[in-house]
Design an enzyme around this catalytic site. Structure first.
Site, PDB file in Angstrom:
ATOM      1  N   ASN A  41       0.853  -1.199   0.000  1.00 40.50           N
ATOM      2  CA  ASN A  41       0.000   0.000   0.000  1.00 40.50           C
ATOM      3  C   ASN A  41       0.885   1.245   0.000  1.00 40.50           C
ATOM      4  OD1 ASN A  41       0.594   0.783   2.856  1.00 40.50           O
ATOM      5  ND2 ASN A  41      -0.302  -1.228   3.206  1.00 40.50           N
ATOM      6  N   ASP A  70      -4.127  -6.813   5.286  1.00 41.55           N
ATOM      7  CA  ASP A  70      -5.060  -7.730   5.962  1.00 41.55           C
ATOM      8  C   ASP A  70      -4.914  -9.154   5.421  1.00 41.55           C
ATOM      9  OD1 ASP A  70      -6.278  -5.905   7.700  1.00 41.55           O
ATOM     10  OD2 ASP A  70      -7.457  -5.072   6.057  1.00 41.55           O
ATOM     11  N   LYS A 112       9.033 -16.977 -10.604  1.00 35.01           N
ATOM     12  CA  LYS A 112       8.214 -15.895 -11.155  1.00 35.01           C
ATOM     13  C   LYS A 112       7.006 -16.496 -11.884  1.00 35.01           C
ATOM     14  CE  LYS A 112       8.352 -12.037 -14.307  1.00 35.01           C
ATOM     15  NZ  LYS A 112       9.026 -11.464 -15.454  1.00 35.01           N
ATOM     16  N   ASP A 117      -4.176 -10.111  13.061  1.00 30.58           N
ATOM     17  CA  ASP A 117      -4.381  -8.698  13.371  1.00 30.58           C
ATOM     18  C   ASP A 117      -3.451  -8.349  14.540  1.00 30.58           C
ATOM     19  OD1 ASP A 117      -5.375  -6.229  14.494  1.00 30.58           O
ATOM     20  OD2 ASP A 117      -7.081  -6.499  13.146  1.00 30.58           O
ATOM     21  N   VAL A 134      -2.555  -5.407  16.127  1.00 32.96           N
ATOM     22  CA  VAL A 134      -2.984  -4.538  17.241  1.00 32.96           C
ATOM     23  C   VAL A 134      -4.034  -5.239  18.107  1.00 32.96           C
ATOM     24  CG1 VAL A 134      -4.817  -3.207  16.048  1.00 32.96           C
ATOM     25  CG2 VAL A 134      -3.451  -2.118  17.818  1.00 32.96           C
ATOM     26  N   PHE A 179      -4.710   2.952  14.559  1.00 35.40           N
ATOM     27  CA  PHE A 179      -5.096   3.944  13.556  1.00 35.40           C
ATOM     28  C   PHE A 179      -6.223   3.329  12.736  1.00 35.40           C
ATOM     29  CE2 PHE A 179      -2.295   7.675  12.931  1.00 35.40           C
ATOM     30  CZ  PHE A 179      -1.426   7.488  13.992  1.00 35.40           C
ATOM     31  N   LYS A 238     -13.797  -0.002  15.125  1.00 36.64           N
ATOM     32  CA  LYS A 238     -12.513  -0.709  15.303  1.00 36.64           C
ATOM     33  C   LYS A 238     -11.993  -0.554  16.738  1.00 36.64           C
ATOM     34  CE  LYS A 238     -11.096  -0.585  10.491  1.00 36.64           C
ATOM     35  NZ  LYS A 238     -10.326   0.049   9.428  1.00 36.64           N
TER      36      LYS A 238
HETATM   37  O1  PMT Z   1       2.801   6.083   6.637  1.00 44.90           O
HETATM   38  P1  PMT Z   1       2.224   7.401   6.172  1.00 44.90           P
HETATM   39  O2  PMT Z   1       2.437   7.617   4.704  1.00 44.90           O
HETATM   40  O3  PMT Z   1       2.675   8.565   6.996  1.00 44.90           O
HETATM   41  O4  PMT Z   1       0.632   7.335   6.343  1.00 44.90           O
HETATM   42  C1  PMT Z   1       0.060   7.221   7.605  1.00 44.90           C
HETATM   43  C2  PMT Z   1      -1.054   6.178   7.619  1.00 44.90           C
HETATM   44  C3  PMT Z   1      -2.212   6.684   6.794  1.00 44.90           C
HETATM   45  C4  PMT Z   1      -0.566   4.842   7.095  1.00 44.90           C
HETATM   46  C5  PMT Z   1      -1.443   5.952   9.112  1.00 44.90           C
HETATM   47  O5  PMT Z   1      -1.684   7.145   9.692  1.00 44.90           O
HETATM   48  C6  PMT Z   1      -2.650   5.049   9.259  1.00 44.90           C
HETATM   49  O6  PMT Z   1      -3.783   5.418   9.138  1.00 44.90           O
HETATM   50  N1  PMT Z   1      -2.309   3.784   9.580  1.00 44.90           N
HETATM   51  C7  PMT Z   1      -3.276   2.706   9.703  1.00 44.90           C
HETATM   52  C8  PMT Z   1      -3.525   2.131   8.350  1.00 44.90           C
HETATM   53  C9  PMT Z   1      -4.388   0.881   8.443  1.00 44.90           C
HETATM   54  O7  PMT Z   1      -3.928  -0.161   8.138  1.00 44.90           O
HETATM   55  O8  PMT Z   1      -5.594   1.075   8.945  1.00 44.90           O
HETATM   56  P2  PMT Z   1      -6.694  -0.120   9.119  1.00 44.90           P
HETATM   57  O9  PMT Z   1      -7.936   0.616   9.358  1.00 44.90           O
HETATM   58  O10 PMT Z   1      -6.624  -1.066   8.019  1.00 44.90           O
HETATM   59  O11 PMT Z   1      -6.217  -0.868  10.415  1.00 44.90           O
HETATM   60  C10 PMT Z   1      -6.685  -0.529  11.721  1.00 44.90           C
HETATM   61  C11 PMT Z   1      -5.585  -0.741  12.734  1.00 44.90           C
HETATM   62  O12 PMT Z   1      -5.266  -2.121  12.808  1.00 44.90           O
HETATM   63  C12 PMT Z   1      -4.295  -0.020  12.423  1.00 44.90           C
HETATM   64  O13 PMT Z   1      -3.802   0.451  13.646  1.00 44.90           O
HETATM   65  C13 PMT Z   1      -3.401  -1.107  11.862  1.00 44.90           C
HETATM   66  O14 PMT Z   1      -2.030  -0.884  12.138  1.00 44.90           O
HETATM   67  C14 PMT Z   1      -3.902  -2.322  12.608  1.00 44.90           C
HETATM   68  N2  PMT Z   1      -3.751  -3.605  11.903  1.00 44.90           N
HETATM   69  C15 PMT Z   1      -4.413  -3.841  10.746  1.00 44.90           C
HETATM   70  C16 PMT Z   1      -4.299  -5.086  10.155  1.00 44.90           C
HETATM   71  C17 PMT Z   1      -3.495  -6.067  10.734  1.00 44.90           C
HETATM   72  N3  PMT Z   1      -3.346  -7.258  10.189  1.00 44.90           N
HETATM   73  N4  PMT Z   1      -2.840  -5.792  11.869  1.00 44.90           N
HETATM   74  C18 PMT Z   1      -2.954  -4.586  12.454  1.00 44.90           C
HETATM   75  O15 PMT Z   1      -2.336  -4.341  13.500  1.00 44.90           O
END
Ligand code: PMT
Length: 414
Positions: free
Chosen positions: A222, A292, A302, A320, A322, A337, A351
Site C-alpha cells: 500500500n 489484511d 516468477k 491482526d 494490534v 489507527f 474498530k
Molecule cells: O505512513 P504514512 O504515509 O505517513 O501514512 C500514515 C497512515 C495513513 C498509514 C497511518 O496514519 C494510518 O492510518 N495507519 C493505519 C492504516 C491501516 O492499516 O488502517 P486499518 O484501518 O486497516 O487498520 C486498523 C488498525 O489495525 C491499524 O492500527 C493497523 O495498524 C492495525 N492492523 C491492521 C491489520 C493487521 N493485520 N494488523 C494490524 O495491526
C-alpha cells in the site's frame, strides 16, 4: 535487594543551596543501589553540609579545591572529568546554572564540567522568582540547546520553599532523583532532553507498509510511507520514552535514539511485535498499514502469464497485530489507527471497540493531501468517552499533540 546501579560511576556535584542537605540522602540512596559515588562540592556547598558527612556517605574522598595539591596527586580534575558515567548536580543553584551556561571554569566543578564529555543531570533548586526569571530560563534553554541529548534537567518541583514563597524551585526528593538515575542506566536508548512524561516507559510503534510476496519479484502492498509512525517515534522519544520502532519497508532515516527493527511482511511484523512485547511495553501504537491478507501460496518462481485475460490469486488472512496486543493479559495502553475512505468516525469507533483499543486515530485517506505519504495530516482522536479533532499540521507537530493525548489518557487510566 537488587543493586540496579551496580558499578555505575556517578559524580555528585553539590552547589551552595539550602537543598544541599537532600544530597546527603541522595548519596546514600545511590551507594545503596550499588553506585560508586564521588562527590565534588563548591565552596558555597560546604556552608550547608560538611565534606566529612559526604565523605562518610560516599566512602570516597570529597573534592573541593581546583588547586588542591593532595587531590591533584590522587585524582586531578582531568582524571575526575573522565571518570564518571553520569554527573548529577544536585542542588544546582541559579548562580551555578548561570556559570555553567557561560562555560566558566573558576572552580573545580566548573572546570571538570568543561573537561568532561559525560552526560549531565541538573537538579535545580532555588527561589521560585529566581527560577522563573527570564535570565535563568535563558541559561537553562541555552544548556539544553548546546548539549541536547547529553543533558537532563530534573525538576524543579512546585511547592513551599525555605524562604516561605510558594512556586517552582524545590529540588526533587532524593528518592525521585535516584529513580531517575536508575531509569537512565536501565534505558537502552536514554531519553533526550529533560525527564519527559514518558521517562522510564517503553513504547513500541509499528510504522510503514507491509509487503506480501506473491512470487520472487512481486508483492501486494500500500501507499504508506512511514512518515506518521516515524514522527510518533520521535515525539515519544522526546518525552523520554525508550522507543522501539518496528518498521515495514520505508525510505526514512531512523529517528535518533530510537531502536528500529526492520521487517517486510505482516507475519514478520506480528512476530517481531510479540517478541518485543515480551520484553516489556507500556504503550503500543499501531500506525503501520498492515496488509489484511497475503497470498495463500508463495510461488518460488516468477509466475508466468497463463494466456488467459484474467487471473486470480488466492489470499489468506494475516493476524491482526494490534488486536493481538490488546488481547494480552497485561495489555499496554494500545493505540490503533483507522485509515478510512468513508464513514470515518463510524468505522474508526467500530474498530476501537472490536479490537479492544484504548484509543484510535481516525485518518481520512480519501483526501490525497493528508494520510498516506503526505507531509501533513489531520485526524480525529477517539477514545471510549472522548472524541477530538486535531487540525491539519505537519506529521511531526501532530505527533506531539497525539502523544500528549496518549499521556493524558494513559495517566487517567492508571
Ligand atoms: O505512513 P504514512 O504515509 O505517513 O501514512 C500514515 C497512515 C495513513 C498509514 C497511518 O496514519 C494510518 O492510518 N495507519 C493505519 C492504516 C491501516 O492499516 O488502517 P486499518 O484501518 O486497516 O487498520 C486498523 C488498525 O489495525 C491499524 O492500527 C493497523 O495498524 C492495525 N492492523 C491492521 C491489520 C493487521 N493485520 N494488523 C494490524 O495491526
Amino acid at each position: 535487594m537488587t543493586l540496579c546501579l551496580n558499578g555505575a560511576k556517578i559524580l555528585l556535584g553539590i552547589t551552595g543551596g539550602i537543598a544541599a542537605y537532600k544530597s546527603a540522602e541522595l548519596c546514600r540512596e545511590l551507594t545503596k543501589k550499588g553506585a560508586n559515588v564521588r562527590v565534588v562540592m563548591t565552596k558555597g556547598a560546604t556552608e550547608f553540609i560538611t565534606p566529612l558527612s559526604m565523605q562518610a556517605l560516599s566512602g570516597n574522598p570529597v573534592h573541593i579545591e581546583l588547586l588542591d595539591s593532595s587531590a591533584e596527586a590522587g585524582m586531578g580534575h582531568i582524571e575526575l572529568a573522565k571518570w564518571p558515567d553520569l554527573i548529577v548536580i544536585a542542588p544546582a543553584t541559579a548562580n551555578f546554572i548561570a556559570r555553567y551556561s557561560q562555560g566558566l571554569a573558576d572552580d573545580l566543578l566548573g572546570t571538570l564540567l568543561l573537561a568532561s564529555t559525560s552526560r549531565v543531570a541538573l537538579v535545580p533548586a532555588m527561589n521560585q522568582a529566581m527560577w522563573l526569571n527570564p535570565l535563568t530560563q535563558r541559561n537553562i534553554n541555552e544548556l539544553l540547546r548546546i548539549f541536547q541529548k547529553n543533558i537532563d534537567i530534573w525538576g524543579p518541583q512546585n511547592g513551599e520553599q525555605a524562604c516561605g514563597d510558594v512556586g517552582p524551585g524545590r529540588m526533587l526528593e532524593a528518592k525521585e532523583i535516584c529513580s531517575n538515575v536508575e531509569g537512565l542506566f536501565s534505558c537502552k536508548n536514554p531519553p533526550v532532553i529533560g525527564k519527559g512524561e514518558l521517562f522510564g516507559k517503553r513504547v513500541i510503534i509499528t510504522a510503514g507498509p507491509t509487503r506480501e510476496a506473491v512470487d520472487p519479484v512481486r508483492y501486494i502492498s500500500n501507499h504508506s510511507s512511514g512518515k506518521m509512525g516515524y514522527a510518533l517515534a520521535g515525539a515519544c522519544r522526546d518525552q523520554g520514552a525508550e522507543v522501539v520502532l518496528i518498521s515495514g519497508p520505508c525510505y526514512l532515516d531512523c529517528p535518533e535514539s530510537v531502536q528500529r527493527v526492520s521487517v517486510i511482511s505482516a507475519i514478520e511484523m506480528y512476530e517481531t511485535v510479540m517478541k518485543e512485547l515480551n520484553l516489556g511495553c507500556d504503550i503500543f501504537i499501531a500506525s503501520a498499514a498492515v496488509a489484511d491478507y497475503r497470498p495463500l501460496h508463495l510461488s518460488d518462481k516468477k509466475i508466468k502469464k497463463n494466456g488467459e485475460a484474467d487471473m486470480s490469486i488466492a489470499l489468506c488472512q494475516n493476524p491482526d497485530i494490534v488486536a493481538s496486543v490488546a488481547s494480552t493479559p497485561h495489555k499496554p495502553f494500545t493505540v490503533g489507527f483507522a485509515a478510512e475512505t468513508n464513514d470515518l468516525i463510524k468505522y474508526a469507533a467500530g474498530k476501537l471497540k472490536k479490537k479492544n483499543l484504548d484509543m484510535i486515530i481516525a485518518n481520512d485517506v480519501s483526501n490525497p493531501s493528508i494520510g498516506f505519504n503526505s507531509e501533513q495530516n489531520e485526524v480525529h482522536v477517539i477514545t471510549k468517552n472522548d472524541q477530538i479533532k486535531l487540525e491539519r499540521k505537519s506529521k511531526s507537530n501532530l505527533s506531539i499533540e497525539i502523544v500528549n493525548l496518549i499521556i493524558k489518557h494513559k495517566l487517567s487510566a492508571c
